[in-house]
Design a protein around this motif. Structure first.
Motif, PDB file in Angstrom:
ATOM      1  N   ARG A 197       0.848  -1.194   0.000  1.00 17.65           N
ATOM      2  CA  ARG A 197       0.000   0.000   0.000  1.00 17.65           C
ATOM      3  C   ARG A 197       0.888   1.250   0.000  1.00 17.65           C
ATOM      4  O   ARG A 197       1.873   1.338   0.739  1.00 17.65           O
ATOM      5  CB  ARG A 197      -0.911   0.010   1.221  1.00 17.65           C
ATOM      6  CG  ARG A 197      -1.694  -1.304   1.398  1.00 17.65           C
ATOM      7  CD  ARG A 197      -2.724  -1.520   0.304  1.00 17.65           C
ATOM      8  NE  ARG A 197      -3.310  -2.865   0.371  1.00 17.65           N
ATOM      9  CZ  ARG A 197      -4.470  -3.202  -0.171  1.00 17.65           C
ATOM     10  NH1 ARG A 197      -5.161  -2.296  -0.854  1.00 17.65           N
ATOM     11  NH2 ARG A 197      -4.929  -4.436  -0.072  1.00 17.65           N
ATOM     12  N   ARG A 198       0.510   2.240  -0.816  1.00 16.26           N
ATOM     13  CA  ARG A 198       1.359   3.415  -0.968  1.00 16.26           C
ATOM     14  C   ARG A 198       0.613   4.737  -0.767  1.00 16.26           C
ATOM     15  O   ARG A 198       1.232   5.778  -0.712  1.00 16.26           O
ATOM     16  CB  ARG A 198       2.008   3.414  -2.364  1.00 16.26           C
ATOM     17  CG  ARG A 198       3.048   2.296  -2.548  1.00 16.26           C
ATOM     18  CD  ARG A 198       4.219   2.487  -1.599  1.00 16.26           C
ATOM     19  NE  ARG A 198       5.249   1.459  -1.734  1.00 16.26           N
ATOM     20  CZ  ARG A 198       5.282   0.348  -1.002  1.00 16.26           C
ATOM     21  NH1 ARG A 198       4.333   0.113  -0.101  1.00 16.26           N
ATOM     22  NH2 ARG A 198       6.250  -0.528  -1.175  1.00 16.26           N
ATOM     23  N   ARG A 199      -0.696   4.694  -0.651  1.00 13.94           N
ATOM     24  CA  ARG A 199      -1.467   5.910  -0.371  1.00 13.94           C
ATOM     25  C   ARG A 199      -2.335   5.609   0.854  1.00 13.94           C
ATOM     26  O   ARG A 199      -3.400   5.000   0.737  1.00 13.94           O
ATOM     27  CB  ARG A 199      -2.305   6.335  -1.584  1.00 13.94           C
ATOM     28  CG  ARG A 199      -1.437   6.710  -2.783  1.00 13.94           C
ATOM     29  CD  ARG A 199      -2.268   7.174  -3.979  1.00 13.94           C
ATOM     30  NE  ARG A 199      -3.003   8.412  -3.732  1.00 13.94           N
ATOM     31  CZ  ARG A 199      -2.457   9.635  -3.790  1.00 13.94           C
ATOM     32  NH1 ARG A 199      -1.162   9.785  -4.062  1.00 13.94           N
ATOM     33  NH2 ARG A 199      -3.197  10.712  -3.582  1.00 13.94           N
ATOM     34  N   ILE A 200      -1.829   6.052   2.006  1.00 17.38           N
ATOM     35  CA  ILE A 200      -2.382   5.614   3.288  1.00 17.38           C
ATOM     36  C   ILE A 200      -3.059   6.782   4.000  1.00 17.38           C
ATOM     37  O   ILE A 200      -2.435   7.816   4.273  1.00 17.38           O
ATOM     38  CB  ILE A 200      -1.268   5.041   4.185  1.00 17.38           C
ATOM     39  CG1 ILE A 200      -0.575   3.861   3.479  1.00 17.38           C
ATOM     40  CG2 ILE A 200      -1.834   4.601   5.537  1.00 17.38           C
ATOM     41  CD1 ILE A 200       0.671   3.374   4.188  1.00 17.38           C
ATOM     42  N   ASP A 257      -5.363   3.614  -0.981  1.00 19.96           N
ATOM     43  CA  ASP A 257      -5.460   2.145  -1.038  1.00 19.96           C
ATOM     44  C   ASP A 257      -5.362   1.517   0.354  1.00 19.96           C
ATOM     45  O   ASP A 257      -5.343   0.293   0.483  1.00 19.96           O
ATOM     46  CB  ASP A 257      -4.399   1.548  -1.974  1.00 19.96           C
ATOM     47  CG  ASP A 257      -2.981   1.943  -1.592  1.00 19.96           C
ATOM     48  OD1 ASP A 257      -2.779   2.481  -0.486  1.00 19.96           O
ATOM     49  OD2 ASP A 257      -2.064   1.713  -2.413  1.00 19.96           O
ATOM     50  N   ALA A 258      -5.308   2.348   1.405  1.00 23.52           N
ATOM     51  CA  ALA A 258      -5.278   1.835   2.769  1.00 23.52           C
ATOM     52  C   ALA A 258      -5.690   2.937   3.734  1.00 23.52           C
ATOM     53  O   ALA A 258      -5.472   4.129   3.481  1.00 23.52           O
ATOM     54  CB  ALA A 258      -3.890   1.328   3.140  1.00 23.52           C
ATOM     55  N   THR A 285      -9.365  -0.828  -0.894  1.00 25.74           N
ATOM     56  CA  THR A 285      -8.848  -0.090   0.267  1.00 25.74           C
ATOM     57  C   THR A 285      -8.722  -1.036   1.458  1.00 25.74           C
ATOM     58  O   THR A 285      -9.725  -1.616   1.909  1.00 25.74           O
ATOM     59  CB  THR A 285      -9.791   1.079   0.647  1.00 25.74           C
ATOM     60  OG1 THR A 285      -9.983   1.928  -0.481  1.00 25.74           O
ATOM     61  CG2 THR A 285      -9.204   1.893   1.790  1.00 25.74           C
ATOM     62  N   ALA A 286      -7.499  -1.203   1.937  1.00 26.35           N
ATOM     63  CA  ALA A 286      -7.270  -1.993   3.148  1.00 26.35           C
ATOM     64  C   ALA A 286      -7.612  -1.139   4.367  1.00 26.35           C
ATOM     65  O   ALA A 286      -7.484   0.076   4.349  1.00 26.35           O
ATOM     66  CB  ALA A 286      -5.818  -2.442   3.218  1.00 26.35           C
ATOM     67  N   VAL A 287      -8.067  -1.796   5.438  1.00 24.69           N
ATOM     68  CA  VAL A 287      -8.413  -1.080   6.671  1.00 24.69           C
ATOM     69  C   VAL A 287      -7.757  -1.787   7.853  1.00 24.69           C
ATOM     70  O   VAL A 287      -7.835  -3.019   7.981  1.00 24.69           O
ATOM     71  CB  VAL A 287      -9.938  -1.028   6.885  1.00 24.69           C
ATOM     72  CG1 VAL A 287     -10.270  -0.302   8.199  1.00 24.69           C
ATOM     73  CG2 VAL A 287     -10.622  -0.323   5.718  1.00 24.69           C
ATOM     74  N   VAL A 288      -7.115  -0.983   8.722  1.00 19.91           N
ATOM     75  CA  VAL A 288      -6.491  -1.499   9.949  1.00 19.91           C
ATOM     76  C   VAL A 288      -6.956  -0.640  11.114  1.00 19.91           C
ATOM     77  O   VAL A 288      -6.989   0.596  11.012  1.00 19.91           O
ATOM     78  CB  VAL A 288      -4.952  -1.471   9.865  1.00 19.91           C
ATOM     79  CG1 VAL A 288      -4.322  -1.908  11.191  1.00 19.91           C
ATOM     80  CG2 VAL A 288      -4.465  -2.362   8.725  1.00 19.91           C
ATOM     81  N   GLU A 345      -8.317 -10.407   7.363  1.00 19.93           N
ATOM     82  CA  GLU A 345      -8.715 -10.264   5.967  1.00 19.93           C
ATOM     83  C   GLU A 345      -8.840  -8.814   5.488  1.00 19.93           C
ATOM     84  O   GLU A 345      -8.745  -8.542   4.274  1.00 19.93           O
ATOM     85  CB  GLU A 345     -10.048 -10.985   5.714  1.00 19.93           C
ATOM     86  CG  GLU A 345      -9.959 -12.502   5.818  1.00 19.93           C
ATOM     87  CD  GLU A 345     -10.295 -12.985   7.234  1.00 19.93           C
ATOM     88  OE1 GLU A 345     -10.131 -12.186   8.182  1.00 19.93           O
ATOM     89  OE2 GLU A 345     -10.695 -14.154   7.371  1.00 19.93           O
ATOM     90  N   SER A 346      -9.032  -7.850   6.383  1.00 19.98           N
ATOM     91  CA  SER A 346      -9.313  -6.476   5.936  1.00 19.98           C
ATOM     92  C   SER A 346      -8.085  -5.765   5.394  1.00 19.98           C
ATOM     93  O   SER A 346      -8.201  -4.692   4.813  1.00 19.98           O
ATOM     94  CB  SER A 346      -9.905  -5.645   7.078  1.00 19.98           C
ATOM     95  OG  SER A 346      -8.927  -5.365   8.068  1.00 19.98           O
ATOM     96  N   SER A 347      -6.884  -6.388   5.545  1.00 17.02           N
ATOM     97  CA  SER A 347      -5.682  -5.742   4.992  1.00 17.02           C
ATOM     98  C   SER A 347      -4.901  -6.702   4.100  1.00 17.02           C
ATOM     99  O   SER A 347      -3.791  -6.428   3.723  1.00 17.02           O
ATOM    100  CB  SER A 347      -4.783  -5.246   6.118  1.00 17.02           C
ATOM    101  OG  SER A 347      -4.300  -6.310   6.910  1.00 17.02           O
TER     102      SER A 347
END
Length: 347
Positions: A197-200, A257-258, A285-288, A345-347
């Motif tokens: 991921r590069r746009r957090i 993307d995150a 989009t990953a979510v943490v 799974e969300s990331s």
């Protein structure tokens, strides 16, 4: 001169309304058939003297029957200090993790015969707050790190044997339990970069007082992405569905993307809004989140999170007790907070 006598019933009523004298340790000793010293040893949980279990039970039953409790102020006068450990009430809402931590700490301190008092002083800060706390004559104080050297000295002169700060920095003259929340952000940022991921985006709650934790977490994400080519974007979010829904178009427009949310609750709120808008998680989009709440494991996809690990309340209570017993000890710093990502799974 005519004397008017009150009716006998009125005198009887007044006399019966008079409060009964408070039971004393001597009363407990007579009822239990032991000495006053034994009553003191049992009810004050003195470990230096061996008392048989039947005797302890007899003393406790007598005290309960009479309604007797030890006099804390008198005990403090004899000892020269109180057994109060002062923990100022938090000025910001505490999450489940910290509630559990402080409940565990209070229980552990009570097992060591300390009385934990939470003291709210909304309008007072730093050294002014220390002067207010000193009036209670605590034997130990756990405080935010905004306490100055003068405040530490005021508390020590009032009888505090241990002054302990909780936070990312230490106060001069106090023992420091360091809780650097940048480590939470660094863990999340490193995980997302490793996943490509590069746009957090980093969610910053708009609720009052949470900046104290949120800003260091944002700084930690920025530390983690240095030299990777990744970019970090701030995402202010109020904890309600409307605010989350309004944030989704911005996330899409920025091409994020995150997202690392302040904690699992904000992450779950945002995940629902993203899914309602048709954004794929984690494909688009990953979510943490953070705190590793049980509810995050029940989501679909399951929520990746940063698990924050703190020492047990028993460990911290033992440290407080050691400092109280050795008030001249050299001030120390202890790193309390550890953080690691639990990838789901969300990331």
């Amino acid at each position: 001169m005519v004397q008017i006598s009150k009716p006998q019933s009125a005198r009887t009523s007044r006399e019966s309304a008079a409060p009964s004298p408070a039971p004393t340790s001597a009363d407990v000793a007579r009822l239990a058939g032991v000495s006053r010293a034994t009553v003191s040893y049992v009810l004050n949980n003195t470990s230096a003297v061996r008392i048989s279990e039947p005797t302890r039970r007899r003393v406790h039953e007598a005290a309960k029957e009479l309604g007797y409790v030890p006099h804390a102020a008198a005990r403090s006068l004899r000892a020269g200090h109180t057994r109060i450990v002062l923990m100022p009430s938090p000025s910001v809402p505490a999450g489940p993790l910290y509630n559990a931590f402080f409940n565990d700490l209070q229980w552990a301190l009570s097992r060591l015969d300390y009385t934990v008092v939470q003291y709210g002083s909304v309008s007072l800060r730093g050294d002014d707050a220390a002067r207010a706390w000193a009036e209670l004559r605590p034997v130990a104080v756990l405080t935010p790190p905004d306490l100055g050297a003068e405040g530490v000295e005021v508390l020590r002169r009032s009888g505090a044997r241990a002054v302990i700060t909780l936070g990312p920095e230490r106060a001069e003259g106090a023992h420091a339990l360091l809780m650097d929340h940048r480590e939470v952000g660094r863990s999340a940022g490193a995980h997302l970069v490793e996943r490509g991921r590069r746009r957090i985006g980093v969610v910053l709650p708009t609720e009052h007082g949470l900046d104290h934790f949120a800003r260091p977490r944002l700084d930690g994400v920025r530390d983690a992405v240095l030299g990777t080519g990744a970019e970090v974007f701030e995402l202010p979010l109020t904890y309600d569905e409307e605010s989350a829904g309004q944030l989704v178009p911005e996330i899409v427009e920025l091409g994020l993307d995150a997202v690392f949310a302040y904690n699992d609750e904000y992450a779950m709120l945002l995940m629902r809004a993203l899914q309602d808008a048709g954004v794929g998680i984690p494909e688009e989009t990953a979510v943490v989140g953070a705190d590793d709440l049980m509810l995050g494991r029940l989501l679909r996809p399951r929520l990746s999170t940063v698990r924050i690990e703190l020492p047990s309340g028993q460990e911290l209570a033992a440290l407080v007790d050691r400092l109280v017993r050795a008030p001249g000890a050299v001030t120390e710093s202890h790193d309390m907070l550890r953080a690691r990502v639990v990838a789901r799974e969300s990331s």
